[in-house]
Design an enzyme around this catalytic site. Structure first.
Site, PDB file in Angstrom:
ATOM      1  N   LYS A   1      29.359 -39.444 -38.557  1.00  8.52           N
ATOM      2  CA  LYS A   1      28.967 -38.687 -37.362  1.00  8.52           C
ATOM      3  C   LYS A   1      28.274 -39.652 -36.409  1.00  8.52           C
ATOM      4  CE  LYS A   1      26.404 -34.386 -36.294  1.00  8.52           C
ATOM      5  NZ  LYS A   1      25.542 -33.321 -36.881  1.00  8.52           N
TER       6      LYS A   1
ATOM      7  N   SER B   1      24.735 -27.518 -39.649  1.00  7.83           N
ATOM      8  CA  SER B   1      25.679 -28.394 -38.943  1.00  7.83           C
ATOM      9  C   SER B   1      26.668 -29.136 -39.822  1.00  7.83           C
ATOM     10  CB  SER B   1      24.922 -29.411 -38.091  1.00  7.83           C
ATOM     11  OG  SER B   1      24.520 -28.818 -36.882  1.00  7.83           O
TER      12      SER B   1
ATOM     13  N   SER C   1      27.220 -28.700 -35.721  1.00  5.10           N
ATOM     14  CA  SER C   1      27.465 -29.741 -34.753  1.00  5.10           C
ATOM     15  C   SER C   1      28.351 -30.886 -35.274  1.00  5.10           C
ATOM     16  CB  SER C   1      26.133 -30.342 -34.305  1.00  5.10           C
ATOM     17  OG  SER C   1      25.497 -30.981 -35.398  1.00  5.10           O
TER      18      SER C   1
END
Lengths: 485, 489, 96
Positions: B79, B178, B154
């Site tokens: 990420k 997330s 997210s």
């Protein structure tokens, strides 16, 4: 100062001390002064994305020592908070500090002012981190005309201890004495170099005035930018008078921060931003609580050195007057060790103290020698003191003996002999010299007998000259008077 | 079906036996990404050269029969809120456009030291704030199961690349769900560890007391394997767990016989899609049939958890994001004074959701409101922890749907912050408590969209959590793969 | 409970230069969110005390040892403006 009659000042002092640990408070960057800009920086002290703080164990021990030296209670559990405000030299735009539970709280420091001891309460001492440094560049280096600001983050994250006094200070002299005594304590603990001129020790004063006996405090004004003890004393004195003037001339004191202008000798109001006091403190989620349990506290307490107040009391017990005790207590640690050993070796404490604070200190200064480099031991100082009190050497010859000792010529006895400074205390030998002098100065003898007493001094001098100064003056005096009468 | 469709465990076996090389595997994954990215936009940065170089080194180690461990040669995506030395790291924010960190996050160091091949950096909601990966300054990511739908967030980019085969595993971060929510919406396994098990050093902080890095994989076994690789004490993270770390793979395959499984009563009914409820209830029946003791449990405070979360997370973020000021890195918009420059840079650099949360957090912490909002939220958090503790006296794990609904259409919730916040209703409590949670795909709804099942456990309860998760996976027999524009079929 | 928000003050504290229009939009959204978040006030929390770390850890320290710092050139390369080893910003005038 008649304008101040009937008024009382209420003063509290906040002191910031940078700890001289090896590494910073929350990262492994070097703590150093005077390095090239931005050399001692890492993700943590630069506030780079993703970086995290980890507290320095030594800093926590040192603030505990400071708290113990200031008679504070040490919180068994304390926590770090974030203090939020934006400023160019604060990389994270929050400062890791402490808020409602500092490491140290509720202590005091006894301060000597004009022969009296005043007890100043300590509200708290908490651990935080220093900011970077801003250099405001532009016309004449004046802040308000700056065209840009240069930032150096070497200082960012240096461990900083804030010590907040209770509003127990009443005069400018007390303010100065408190700050000086606090510095002595810090130096004694060996946790900071506490240099005012380099900013490793800095103070702010909160001052208000009220009519004597008034139950409430007046409006508080904070004074900043005092870079010496003298400027602290001057600034506080100025501000007290300014506030009283303001009130007695029908005005009011407004709550503000004022800047001390050393050159002009006045304080100026500073531009302040709106709402700047809303620091939005909250517990620092990147750190866990600090627990200093009884065992750890005991270990830290064990490492405390003798503090200035304790030392002064010990010296007073040895018979030194408060002034001499104070001077000696402030002397270099190596010299104090010589003193302590001399006393252990049987020296008269007062005589040894006078030697240490007088001739020994003067010699070292004159010869630009560090106390630790001198060969003088406690035993030798005790021997020197004894030689004077036993009249083996004269007071003035003793200074010669010290000089020899300091220059590495050996023990005092050896120096005195080597430099031929031993007093002649044999009455027969002196009597011979006296006879010679009397024979050589018949007119002086005549004048004495005519009642001119002071001529004895001249004759003593002649005898001393004849003996190269080694005759014991007391004996010379006695023999002369005996022979003249 | 190519090497890009292998699980980590299968690929590791292939590399170990010499059946294939990391270079072949990495090429297959990069080729897959080359096809899928046009549709998904799941990667922000692909490090093709770095990946191929790492693969070649891995091949040399394998040839010497001296690999660094099971991950040696396995392509993994990160990420884009994890710092990579010299490789652009933006957290999907305009304020960090072009930023190349001078250091690696601890998880990145750990992966590299175990031979993993880092493929690139995946898209996210800006600074990990969001549940759809629509709040990215660099454009939204699509759900591999339906490009018109969101992948969740997210960590939507990480979920999507694992679902699509453009990485064999990925790391995400989970502050309120997330990892787990996008895993559910993309049909992969996503796991949030106990707070403190995985170092946060180098993770661009959103809410420090809630953030935790965790793995995205296609199987539960892979999840435990990847967690084993990244978990461990880190002296650079003061909140890092200092005790003994269990081996997370050990518990897998022992079944659920005799385990007590608590179904959180509050996570059902209004707001939950019938297909999601049906799939979960069917899974509970199967768990019960296989020997687990399935009981309903009430955790009453979970209702207030969302409110507490939306005070605590913004409060922490308002301070964490203060460092983005245009001075030392990132976007600068000029101004006459530093203050003006900072305020303009921040207004220009942060997107609307980030701005909203900074304002919300600043307000919740400010003088006069602290006690009523932030202070009270901390107490609710403590109450929730007490509630969980009571529940875990009765059961070994708690279960629920991961998300109340399957992947929604892009734009559906992006104008309504409160509706978006409800996406995380089932996942937020674990973050507030600091507990582990995992989402396992258990089926598809009538539109062919994946449904996730969440298993939660008490702090350091990963072994029992994985034990149940592995059984859920076995019972679900979920083997569907997205047919992304025909390229991954 | 309608919540009164001085949004301009909040934006100033957070150093966000927003337009009047943006401020008004955020004020309304914050009002809605806070109305929902105010539910935390409905719970009786008298039985609990918040803890600093979710798992109750204490005393995480590092030893006082110097570690290598970053290369200054690499650090300054990321800065919007730097000169002679310093970061450069427009005049920072407020007292801190």
């Amino acid at each position: 100062m008649s304008v101040l009659e009937g008024w009382e000042a209420v003063i509290g002092i906040e002191v910031h001390v940078e700890l001289l640990t090896q590494s910073k408070m929350f990262c492994g960057c070097k703590v150093g002064f005077g390095d090239e800009p931005n050399m001692n920086v890492c993700p943590t002290c630069l506030g780079l994305p993703g970086a995290l703080p980890v507290p320095n164990r030594t800093a926590i021990e040192w603030i505990s020592k400071i708290g113990m030296a200031l008679n504070c209670e040490i919180s068994e559990t304390s926590v770090f908070h974030r203090k939020n405000y934006f400023y160019a030299d604060l990389p994270k735009n929050y400062q890791i500090s402490q808020f409602d539970i500092p490491v140290c709280h509720d202590g005091f420091l006894d301060v000597a002012v004009d022969g009296d001891t005043v007890r100043i309460g300590i509200e708290r001492a908490h651990q935080e981190e220093d900011t970077g440094k801003s250099l405001h560049m532009g016309e004449g280096g004046r802040i308000h005309a700056a065209t840009e600001t240069l930032l150096d983050f070497n200082r960012s994250g240096v461990p900083l201890v804030e010590i907040v006094s209770k509003p127990d200070i009443r005069t400018a002299a007390q303010a100065r004495a408190y700050a000086q005594e606090l510095r002595n304590v810090i130096l004694e603990l060996d946790v900071s170099d506490a240099k005012l001129e380099e900013g490793s020790m800095r103070f702010d004063a909160n001052i208000s005035v009220r009519q004597e006996g008034a139950p409430e405090f007046g409006t508080k004004v904070e004074i900043k930018n005092m870079n010496s003890f003298r400027s602290l004393e001057r600034a506080v004195a100025y501000e007290i008078e300014r506030q009283v003037d303001e009130i007695t001339s029908g005005g009011t004191v407004i709550q503000e921060t004022r800047h001390w202008d050393e050159e002009a000798g006045v304080t100026h109001g500073m531009r302040t931003k709106e709402g700047s006091s809303d620091y939005r403190y909250f517990t620092e989620p990147d750190l866990v609580p600090i627990v200093i349990d009884a065992t750890w506290q005991a270990e830290i307490r064990q490492s405390l050195p003798e503090l200035p107040a304790e030392r002064r009391a010990r010296y007073a017990d040895l018979g030194l007057d408060p002034h001499l005790a104070g001077v000696l207590a402030g002397a270099d640690a190596d010299l104090r060790a010589v003193f302590d050993h001399a006393v252990d070796a049987g020296a008269d404490a007062k005589a040894a103290a006078i030697w240490i604070t007088g001739e020994v200190t003067a010699w070292l200064r004159r010869e630009d020698t560090a106390p630790g480099d001198s060969p003088l031991t406690g035993e030798w100082l005790a021997a020197l003191v004894a030689m004077v009190s036993d009249s083996k050497v004269s007071a003035s010859a003793a200074k010669d003996v010290l000089d020899g000792v300091m220059r590495g010529e050996g023990a005092p006895e050896a120096v005195a002999e080597g430099r031929d400074l031993i007093q002649i205390s044999d009455a027969g030998a002196i009597a011979a010299a006296v006879d010679e002098v009397l024979a050589a100065n018949p007119d002086a003898v005549e004048r004495y007998q005519a009642g001119e007493q002071k001529v004895v001094g001249f004759l003593v001098g002649q005898v001393m000259r004849a003996t190269q100064g080694k005759a014991e003056p007391k004996l010379v005096n006695e023999l002369l008077r005996e022979k003249l009468s | 079906m190519t090497a890009a469709d292998l699980t980590i465990t299968q690929a590791a076996a292939g590399l170990a036996s010499g059946e294939m090389t990391s270079t072949q595997l990495t090429e297959a994954v990069l080729d897959r990404a080359a096809m899928t990215e046009a549709v998904l936009h799941a990667y922000l940065t692909m490090d093709r050269d770095g990946a191929m170089a790492a693969a070649a080194e891995s091949d040399r180690r394998h040839a010497r029969k001296d690999p660094l461990g099971p991950l040696d040669g396995i392509p993994i995506a990160l990420k884009d809120n994890m710092c990579t030395h010299g490789v652009e790291t933006t957290a999907s924010s305009k304020i960090l456009a072009g930023y190349r960190p001078p250091y690696d996050a601890t998880v990145v160091e750990r992966l590299r030291s175990q031979g993993a091949v880092i493929t690139g950096k995946t898209n996210l909601d800006e600074f990990a704030m969001g549940s759809s990966t629509e709040n990215s300054a660099y454009g939204a990511t699509s759900n591999p199961w339906d490009p018109d739908r969101v992948p969740g967030g997210s960590s939507g980019g990480s979920a999507a690349v694992v679902a699509a085969g453009s990485a064999l595993g990925a790391l995400g971060s989970d502050t309120g769900g997330s990892i787990r929510q996008p895993a559910a919406l993309c049909g992969v396994v996503g796991m949030k560890p106990t707070y403190g098990l995985v170092s946060r050093f180098g993770l661009i902080a959103f809410a420090s007391s809630l953030d935790q890095i965790g793995p995205f994989t296609r199987t539960v076994t892979d999840s435990a394997l990847l967690l084993d690789a990244i978990a461990g004490f880190d002296p650079r993270d003061a909140t890092s767990f200092r005790g003994e770390y269990p081996n997370f793979s050990d518990a897998i395959g022992r079944g659920v016989q005799g385990l007590r499984i608590g179904v959180v009563k509050e996570f059902s009914g209004e707001g939950f899609e019938p297909a999601v409820e049906a799939a979960c209830s069917s899974m509970l029946d199967r768990l019960s049939a296989t020997g687990a003791d399935v009981v309903e449990v009430s955790v009453p405070t979970v209702d207030a958890a969302l409110s507490a979360y939306y005070l605590i997370a913004p409060a922490e973020c308002s301070a964490n994001l203060a460092r983005f000021d245009g001075i030392r890195y990132g976007l600068r918009v000029s101004g006459a004074t530093t203050e003006e420059m900072m305020a303009r840079s921040r207004a220009e650099g942060f997107g609307p959701e980030v701005t909203r949360r900074i304002l919300l957090g600043t307000y919740a912490l400010s003088a006069g409101y602290y006690d009523a909002f932030y202070g009270k939220a901390l107490e609710v958090r403590a109450l929730l922890q007490a509630d969980f503790a009571a529940a875990y006296e009765k059961v070994d794990v708690l279960v629920s749907p991961t998300s109340p609904f399957t992947a929604f259409k892009m734009g559906d919730k992006s104008q309504d912050p409160l509706a978006m916040y409800l996406c995380d209703i089932c996942t937020i409590p674990s973050n507030l408590a600091g507990h582990p949670g995992i989402s396992i795909p258990i089926g598809l709804d009538e539109s062919g969209l994946p449904i996730g099942f969440q298993v939660m456990a008490p702090a350091l309860g990963e072994p029992v959590m994985y034990r149940v998760a592995a059984e859920v996976e076995r019972l679900a027999t979920f083997d569907a793969r997205p047919e992304l524009a025909g390229v991954t079929a | 409970m309608p919540i009164d928000i001085d949004i301009a003050h909040v934006a100033r504290l957070a150093r966000l230069a927003l337009t009047e229009e943006e401020l008004e939009g955020y004020r309304r959204q914050l009002g809605d969110i806070l109305e929902h978040a105010a539910h935390v006030q409905d719970l009786d929390t008298s039985s609990v005390t918040p803890t600093a770390h979710p798992l109750g850890f204490v005393n995480a320290f590092r030893d006082d040892e110097v570690c290598p710092s970053l290369e200054r050139a690499e650090v300054l390369a990321a800065a919007p403006e730097a000169r002679e080893g310093y970061f450069v910003v427009p005049p920072a005038l407020e007292g801190s």
